[in-house]
Design a protein around this motif. Structure first.
Motif, PDB file in Angstrom:
ATOM      1  N   ARG A  62       0.965  -1.041   0.103  1.00 30.59           N
ATOM      2  CA  ARG A  62       0.148  -0.022  -0.089  1.00 30.59           C
ATOM      3  C   ARG A  62       1.072   1.186  -0.097  1.00 30.59           C
ATOM      4  NH1 ARG A  62      -2.414   3.293   3.885  1.00 30.59           N
ATOM      5  NH2 ARG A  62      -1.554   2.045   5.479  1.00 30.59           N
ATOM      6  N   ILE A  63       0.665   2.019  -0.947  1.00 32.90           N
ATOM      7  CA  ILE A  63       1.322   3.235  -1.031  1.00 32.90           C
ATOM      8  C   ILE A  63       0.625   4.280   0.104  1.00 32.90           C
ATOM      9  CG2 ILE A  63       2.074   5.472  -2.425  1.00 32.90           C
ATOM     10  CD1 ILE A  63       2.238   3.239  -4.801  1.00 32.90           C
ATOM     11  N   THR A  64       1.450   4.900   0.958  1.00 29.68           N
ATOM     12  CA  THR A  64       1.174   5.750   1.865  1.00 29.68           C
ATOM     13  C   THR A  64       1.641   7.009   1.561  1.00 29.68           C
ATOM     14  OG1 THR A  64       3.042   5.215   3.207  1.00 29.68           O
ATOM     15  CG2 THR A  64       0.969   3.985   3.545  1.00 29.68           C
ATOM     16  N   ASP A  65       2.421   7.382   0.775  1.00 26.57           N
ATOM     17  CA  ASP A  65       2.877   8.827   0.532  1.00 26.57           C
ATOM     18  C   ASP A  65       3.538   8.675  -0.830  1.00 26.57           C
ATOM     19  OD1 ASP A  65       3.012  11.523   0.842  1.00 26.57           O
ATOM     20  OD2 ASP A  65       4.423  11.516   2.438  1.00 26.57           O
ATOM     21  N   VAL A  66       3.586  10.072  -1.473  1.00 23.18           N
ATOM     22  CA  VAL A  66       4.227  10.454  -2.828  1.00 23.18           C
ATOM     23  C   VAL A  66       4.778  11.711  -2.616  1.00 23.18           C
ATOM     24  CG1 VAL A  66       4.144  10.529  -5.178  1.00 23.18           C
ATOM     25  CG2 VAL A  66       2.868   8.663  -4.121  1.00 23.18           C
ATOM     26  N   ARG A  67       5.964  12.006  -2.842  1.00 22.15           N
ATOM     27  CA  ARG A  67       6.483  13.279  -2.762  1.00 22.15           C
ATOM     28  C   ARG A  67       7.240  13.641  -3.820  1.00 22.15           C
ATOM     29  NH1 ARG A  67       8.599  10.937   2.068  1.00 22.15           N
ATOM     30  NH2 ARG A  67       6.946  10.724   3.724  1.00 22.15           N
ATOM     31  N   PHE A  68       7.131  14.731  -4.493  1.00 20.36           N
ATOM     32  CA  PHE A  68       8.119  15.533  -5.237  1.00 20.36           C
ATOM     33  C   PHE A  68       9.021  16.127  -4.710  1.00 20.36           C
ATOM     34  CE2 PHE A  68       4.034  14.611  -7.570  1.00 20.36           C
ATOM     35  CZ  PHE A  68       4.314  14.019  -8.597  1.00 20.36           C
ATOM     36  N   LEU A  69      10.420  15.811  -4.968  1.00 24.07           N
ATOM     37  CA  LEU A  69      11.557  16.394  -4.258  1.00 24.07           C
ATOM     38  C   LEU A  69      12.023  17.723  -4.916  1.00 24.07           C
ATOM     39  CD1 LEU A  69      13.102  13.009  -3.112  1.00 24.07           C
ATOM     40  CD2 LEU A  69      11.287  14.721  -1.953  1.00 24.07           C
ATOM     41  N   GLY A  70      11.499  17.980  -5.994  1.00 18.93           N
ATOM     42  CA  GLY A  70      12.243  19.149  -6.981  1.00 18.93           C
ATOM     43  C   GLY A  70      11.247  19.677  -7.762  1.00 18.93           C
ATOM     44  N   PRO A  71      11.482  20.930  -8.151  1.00 17.79           N
ATOM     45  CA  PRO A  71      10.324  21.615  -8.909  1.00 17.79           C
ATOM     46  C   PRO A  71      10.181  20.999 -10.244  1.00 17.79           C
ATOM     47  CG  PRO A  71      12.704  22.623  -9.266  1.00 17.79           C
ATOM     48  CD  PRO A  71      12.774  21.275  -8.015  1.00 17.79           C
ATOM     49  N   LEU A  72       8.794  21.148 -10.607  1.00 16.15           N
ATOM     50  CA  LEU A  72       7.956  20.124 -11.624  1.00 16.15           C
ATOM     51  C   LEU A  72       7.973  21.394 -12.943  1.00 16.15           C
ATOM     52  CD1 LEU A  72       5.331  18.228 -10.078  1.00 16.15           C
ATOM     53  CD2 LEU A  72       7.784  17.602 -10.477  1.00 16.15           C
ATOM     54  N   HIS A  73       8.022  22.773 -12.710  1.00  9.67           N
ATOM     55  CA  HIS A  73       7.697  23.519 -13.770  1.00  9.67           C
ATOM     56  C   HIS A  73       8.568  23.505 -14.767  1.00  9.67           C
ATOM     57  CE1 HIS A  73      10.379  25.783 -11.097  1.00  9.67           C
ATOM     58  NE2 HIS A  73      10.711  26.533 -12.133  1.00  9.67           N
ATOM     59  N   ASN A  74       9.887  22.789 -14.827  1.00 13.88           N
ATOM     60  CA  ASN A  74      10.993  22.955 -15.776  1.00 13.88           C
ATOM     61  C   ASN A  74      11.037  21.556 -16.476  1.00 13.88           C
ATOM     62  OD1 ASN A  74      11.506  25.522 -15.507  1.00 13.88           O
ATOM     63  ND2 ASN A  74      13.193  25.015 -14.172  1.00 13.88           N
ATOM     64  N   ARG A  75      10.126  20.586 -15.998  1.00  7.81           N
ATOM     65  CA  ARG A  75       9.962  19.374 -16.625  1.00  7.81           C
ATOM     66  C   ARG A  75       8.937  19.020 -17.154  1.00  7.81           C
ATOM     67  NH1 ARG A  75      13.750  15.995 -12.954  1.00  7.81           N
ATOM     68  NH2 ARG A  75      14.361  17.472 -11.370  1.00  7.81           N
ATOM     69  N   ALA A  76       9.116  18.198 -18.482  1.00 11.62           N
ATOM     70  CA  ALA A  76       8.051  17.682 -19.194  1.00 11.62           C
ATOM     71  C   ALA A  76       7.232  17.045 -18.558  1.00 11.62           C
ATOM     72  CB  ALA A  76       8.614  17.290 -20.564  1.00 11.62           C
ATOM     73  N   PRO A  77       5.966  16.774 -18.806  1.00 14.94           N
ATOM     74  CA  PRO A  77       4.779  16.119 -18.312  1.00 14.94           C
ATOM     75  C   PRO A  77       5.277  14.475 -18.424  1.00 14.94           C
ATOM     76  CG  PRO A  77       3.653  17.533 -19.217  1.00 14.94           C
ATOM     77  CD  PRO A  77       5.244  17.808 -19.563  1.00 14.94           C
ATOM     78  N   ARG A  78       5.808  14.260 -19.752  1.00 15.70           N
ATOM     79  CA  ARG A  78       6.180  12.651 -19.986  1.00 15.70           C
ATOM     80  C   ARG A  78       7.470  12.380 -19.029  1.00 15.70           C
ATOM     81  NH1 ARG A  78       7.386  10.619 -25.853  1.00 15.70           N
ATOM     82  NH2 ARG A  78       6.135  12.412 -26.119  1.00 15.70           N
ATOM     83  N   ASP A  79       8.424  13.331 -18.601  1.00 11.57           N
ATOM     84  CA  ASP A  79       9.467  13.035 -17.712  1.00 11.57           C
ATOM     85  C   ASP A  79       8.993  12.807 -16.449  1.00 11.57           C
ATOM     86  OD1 ASP A  79      11.085  13.376 -19.858  1.00 11.57           O
ATOM     87  OD2 ASP A  79      11.732  15.464 -19.490  1.00 11.57           O
TER      88      ASP A  79
END
Length: 109
Positions: free
Chosen positions: A55-72
């Motif tokens: 069971r996944i209890t958490d998902v975190r993004f550890l860096g900025p997403l605005h410079n990344r392509a959605p596919r990446d």
């Protein structure tokens, strides 16, 4: 012991061992539900926390997403989730070994 006689000591030992197995199984089930493992995607963008049950209890993004392509970003999420599944399996196996290693079979082997 003559044929047809009941070995009460053996029966008592079997019942005791059965109860011990039930106790160990309950301990294992509790641990699988509560032990967590944290993994990251290879690029370090996504961190996933998963229980040993998967069971996944958490998902975190550890860096900025605005410079990344959605596919990446999607690829990072998929990689982290795949790593979480492997980590959950590893944790279950480790918990199983830790919980049941000391248990001897009824045959004494």
């Amino acid at each position: 012991m003559p044929r047809g006689e009941i070995d009460e000591a053996w029966i008592e030992e079997a019942v005791r061992r059965y109860r011990r197995i039930e106790s160990l199984q309950a301990e294992f089930d509790q641990a699988v539900a509560t032990v967590e493992v944290t993994v990251r995607s290879p690029d370090g963008l996504v961190e996933v926390v998963v229980t040993a049950s998967g069971r996944i209890t958490d998902v975190r993004f550890l860096g900025p997403l605005h410079n990344r392509a959605p596919r990446d970003v999607a690829g990072s999420v998929r990689a982290a989730v795949a790593a979480a599944a492997d980590a959950a399996q590893w944790a279950r196996e480790k918990l199983h070994n830790e919980t049941f290693t000391a248990y001897r079979s009824l045959t004494g082997a």
